[in-house]
Design an enzyme around this catalytic site. Structure first.
Site, PDB file in Angstrom:
ATOM      1  N   GLY A 221       7.716  -3.995 -59.003  1.00 25.08           N
ATOM      2  CA  GLY A 221       6.360  -4.202 -59.665  1.00 25.08           C
ATOM      3  C   GLY A 221       5.417  -3.576 -59.295  1.00 25.08           C
ATOM      4  O   GLY A 221       3.939  -3.411 -59.750  1.00 25.08           O
TER       5      GLY A 221
ATOM      6  N   MET B 223       0.489 -11.929 -53.488  1.00 26.43           N
ATOM      7  CA  MET B 223       0.565 -11.033 -52.227  1.00 26.43           C
ATOM      8  C   MET B 223       1.605  -9.895 -52.811  1.00 26.43           C
ATOM      9  O   MET B 223       3.026 -10.067 -53.391  1.00 26.43           O
ATOM     10  CB  MET B 223       1.425 -11.881 -51.370  1.00 26.43           C
TER      11      MET B 223
ATOM     12  N   TYR C  65      11.237 -17.351 -57.155  1.00 26.08           N
ATOM     13  CA  TYR C  65      10.546 -16.415 -56.455  1.00 26.08           C
ATOM     14  C   TYR C  65      11.125 -15.483 -57.550  1.00 26.08           C
ATOM     15  O   TYR C  65      13.047 -15.049 -57.571  1.00 26.08           O
ATOM     16  CB  TYR C  65      10.505 -15.326 -55.935  1.00 26.08           C
TER      17      TYR C  65
ATOM     18  N   ASN D 101       6.202 -11.403 -44.566  1.00 31.05           N
ATOM     19  CA  ASN D 101       6.969 -10.436 -45.462  1.00 31.05           C
ATOM     20  C   ASN D 101       5.344 -10.165 -46.199  1.00 31.05           C
ATOM     21  O   ASN D 101       4.343  -9.925 -45.248  1.00 31.05           O
ATOM     22  CB  ASN D 101       7.330 -11.531 -46.294  1.00 31.05           C
ATOM     23  N   CYS D 102       5.378 -10.557 -47.155  1.00 35.32           N
ATOM     24  CA  CYS D 102       3.655  -9.835 -47.616  1.00 35.32           C
ATOM     25  C   CYS D 102       2.825 -11.195 -47.698  1.00 35.32           C
ATOM     26  O   CYS D 102       3.212 -12.016 -46.948  1.00 35.32           O
ATOM     27  CB  CYS D 102       3.570  -9.575 -49.316  1.00 35.32           C
TER      28      CYS D 102
ATOM     29  N   ASN E  28       3.514 -14.943 -47.247  1.00 37.14           N
ATOM     30  CA  ASN E  28       5.397 -15.677 -47.527  1.00 37.14           C
ATOM     31  C   ASN E  28       5.648 -14.888 -46.027  1.00 37.14           C
ATOM     32  O   ASN E  28       5.714 -14.376 -45.381  1.00 37.14           O
ATOM     33  CB  ASN E  28       5.331 -14.604 -48.718  1.00 37.14           C
TER      34      ASN E  28
ATOM     35  N   SER F  33       4.318 -11.799 -55.954  1.00 40.61           N
ATOM     36  CA  SER F  33       4.533 -13.125 -54.794  1.00 40.61           C
ATOM     37  C   SER F  33       3.063 -14.080 -55.172  1.00 40.61           C
ATOM     38  O   SER F  33       2.173 -13.394 -55.003  1.00 40.61           O
ATOM     39  CB  SER F  33       4.645 -12.672 -53.490  1.00 40.61           C
TER      40      SER F  33
ATOM     41  N   GLU G 214      13.963  -4.035 -56.738  1.00 40.35           N
ATOM     42  CA  GLU G 214      14.369  -1.681 -57.473  1.00 40.35           C
ATOM     43  C   GLU G 214      15.872  -1.938 -57.377  1.00 40.35           C
ATOM     44  O   GLU G 214      16.076  -0.916 -57.967  1.00 40.35           O
ATOM     45  CB  GLU G 214      13.405  -0.898 -56.496  1.00 40.35           C
TER      46      GLU G 214
END
Length: 638
Positions: A602, A303, A463, A93-94, A327, A307, A468
């Site tokens: 975010g 991140m 988390y 992920n990030c 992540n 995150s 969105e």
């Protein structure tokens, strides 16, 4: 379940038929498909191709999941994020990219072996290429943490070069110093402008501008200060002749007591520039250094958009490590549904919550196992060339970068406001018993993550999901299941994470005081936003909020009207209408003739260029409807 004719059925739905329907929805440009992500322009070939591939990956990925996880996802009890990429591909992920390692030791992209940069201009160009390649090898945001400190040594090379050049022109040491500094500052400004433009003109293989976060603000020497100033001034100046607000990179400025927080601190002037930037461009968001350390165990930028990694020491060296970590993915719980299904019985709520947690645990463990199937050669930039810190050989096991709590994997949630409303009514924010109940919800999630980490050796984190479109998706599913319920499903959206109900228009101070008790149980991802009227003429008001927040919360974003009409020159808040956002003075809503910028999750986005899902639009409308804070409200807390 697979049937004899090789058809797959999940939840009573034929997956082949479902795939055909999904492709048809995409081709017909169903708004819930093509506008799922407001920063993805579905008109672009590359983006549409990625969306098409995503439809197929979602279909196949859903079939790969453990049956109870797939069923819960389809039912709307939970949400497996990024199903268009995972588990079909074992992508991460990030991440926090280890730019320091890569820029100092070189790397390889495609057929090009890139050597160490020898100037700040080359360093930022290399950094943008790294960002594009990393963004194409994962599916989340990526961050450049401590950018001012990482880039400063390369600007020092510029400085030394200019000193050498001027040595032959004058024996005056002071003039040499002045000349070299002036030239280096020009180089820094040119480099950071290059970075801003390159990031906003990049496209990853997902058909979108990479979701990039730039963390900065801790540097103290003159070069680091110059980089900080350049980042902020370039953002203030805007993009192009029309001075549009840059959407990326997301800027995150660090406040630190003794460095820049107070008027007597040496970098206080840069804080003032950051405040000006936020009043005009919404970014930077700010991190409170001491609170981030308190909440996450060490200081680092997020991140992506929110995150956070926890503090971690390499067991082999004993050194603290942040950059080069990542992540592995997120599964989000539909907390309002759990509450609605047990609304007459709190004891039943806790029992059902535990059952849903067991399903999420199964899903997260599966996600870990799938991600571990990656090989270094599938994502060389991540595993072999330094983005994830330690460089692996082509046959090495990628799990060494994940296990022993080096990576995070996240249990997400939304709709804590709606949970409180189910059991205590819509005005529960000022009810101590109700707030204690909602805090207990996060405590249960947090304890579950701690238990799973102790059992499996991976860092599970709670988390606050930046949902969105999920705020809309979950709400629509529950509206269909439970009907229209006042203050819950009738809004057409659920409230993000632990946020105060936007319809009540709390002052920034009320919002901060209410929300500050939640992040300690949601340390894997969190952010707070405050809503303001136009602050361009009152920057002191924003500083008052930043200072008030410093010892209370770790991460704060600014939402203020910065829309521009290039036809009539209006600057402020556009009106939300059926045609999109419209200039209140001349009625203009042509994306080419206006700049409309809203906080979409975010990150910032331009909803007139790329429309949002309906529920998300309604939430933003509520946010901007009643911004009527007087100067007295700010002065009370000054």
């Amino acid at each position: 379940m697979w049937y004899d004719d090789n058809t797959l059925v999940i939840g009573g739905i034929d997956m082949a038929t479902s795939l055909e329907q999904a492709v048809d929805r995409l081709i017909s440009r169903d708004s819930r498909v093509v506008h799922e992500n407001a920063n993805k322009d579905s008109e672009v070939f590359a983006t549409f191709r990625d969306l098409t591939a995503g439809v197929v990956s979602k279909n196949r990925g859903l079939a790969m999941l453990p049956p109870e996880v797939a069923e819960a996802h389809k039912n709307g009890d939970i949400h497996w994020h990024d199903l268009d990429y995972s588990p079909f591909m074992p992508e991460t992920n990030c991440c926090l990219i280890d730019f320091g390692e890569m820029l100092n030791h070189g790397f390889k992209i495609g057929n090009a072996a890139v050597e160490q940069a020898h100037s700040i201009g080359v360093a930022v160009t290399q950094a943008t290429q790294i960002i594009a390649n990393v963004a194409s090898s994962q599916y989340g945001g990526c961050s450049f943490d401590r950018a001012d400190q990482v880039l400063a040594p390369f600007a020092e090379k510029n400085y030394q070069h200019h000193l050498h050049v001027v040595e032959e022109l004058t024996d005056d040491v002071d003039k040499r110093e002045q000349f070299a500094r002036e030239q280096t500052i020009r180089d820094i400004n040119a480099a950071m402008q290059t970075f801003e433009y390159q990031v906003n003109t990049l496209y990853s293989t997902q058909g979108q501008t990479p979701f990039v976060t730039l963390g900065f603000g801790l540097g103290e020497n003159w070069i680091e200060r110059a980089i900080q100033k350049a980042i902020l001034q370039i953002r203030i100046n805007g993009l192009g002749k029309t001075k549009r607000t840059a959407i990326f990179p997301k800027l995150v400025f660090t406040l630190k007591r003794g460095l820049n927080l107070n008027a007597t601190d040496p970098n206080y002037d840069i804080k003032q520039l950051a405040i000006e930037c936020a009043t005009k461009r919404m970014y930077p968001d700010v991190l409170s250094y001491d609170k981030i350390v308190d909440l996450t165990g060490s200081f680092k930028a997020p991140m992506g958009c929110r995150s956070f990694l926890q503090g971690w020491q390499d067991p082999e060296t004993g050194e603290a490590v942040n950059s080069g970590r990542m992540n592995l993915g997120v599964i989000t719980m539909n907390l309002p549904r759990t509450a609605l299904e047990t609304r007459d019985d709190q004891a039943a709520f806790w029992d059902l919550l535990e059952q849903r947690l067991a399903i999420v645990k199964t899903g997260l463990l599966y996600r870990i196992e799938q991600t571990k199937q990656a090989t270094p050669k599938q994502a060389p930039i991540l595993y072999q060339y330094g983005a994830f810190g330690k460089r692996l050989g082509v046959n090495d096991d990628v799990d060494q970068l994940f296990k022993n709590s080096r990576a995070t994997i996240s249990l997400g949630y939304i709709g804590l406001y709606e949970v409180g409303t189910v059991f205590f009514g819509p005005e529960w924010e000022k009810n101590p018993k109700a707030k204690a109940f909602t805090i207990k919800v996060l405590q249960v999630l947090d304890q579950a993550c701690k238990d799973w980490e102790a059992e499996y050796g991976y860092h599970f984190s709670v988390y606050a999901t930046p949902s969105e479109s999920l705020t809309d998706t979950f709400c629509q599913a529950d509206r269909k299941k439970f009907g229209e319920i006042a203050d819950i499903t009738d809004k057409n959206y659920y409230t993000n994470s632990f946020h105060y109900d936007v319809r009540k228009s709390p002052s920034p101070f009320e919002k901060i005081d209410f929300e500050k008790d939640y992040p300690q149980y949601s340390a894997g991802g969190f952010i707070h936003y405050c809503e303001y009227p136009n602050l361009k003429q009152n920057p002191d008001a924003l500083e008052t909020v930043w200072d008030y927040a410093y010892d209370r919360i770790g991460y704060l974003g600014t939402n203020t009207p910065i829309d521009q009409c290039f036809k009539c020159g209006f600057q402020g808040e556009f009106l939300a209408t059926a045609k999109g956002y419209v200039c209140p003075d001349c009625g203009n809503h042509d994306p080419a003739q206006c700049d409309v910028v809203k906080r979409l999750c975010g990150y910032l986005g331009n909803p007139n260029q790329r429309p949002m899902v309906h529920g998300r639009q309604e939430e933003i409308n509520h946010r901007v409807k009643h911004l009527q804070f007087s100067n007295d409200a700010f002065n009370t807390h000054a």
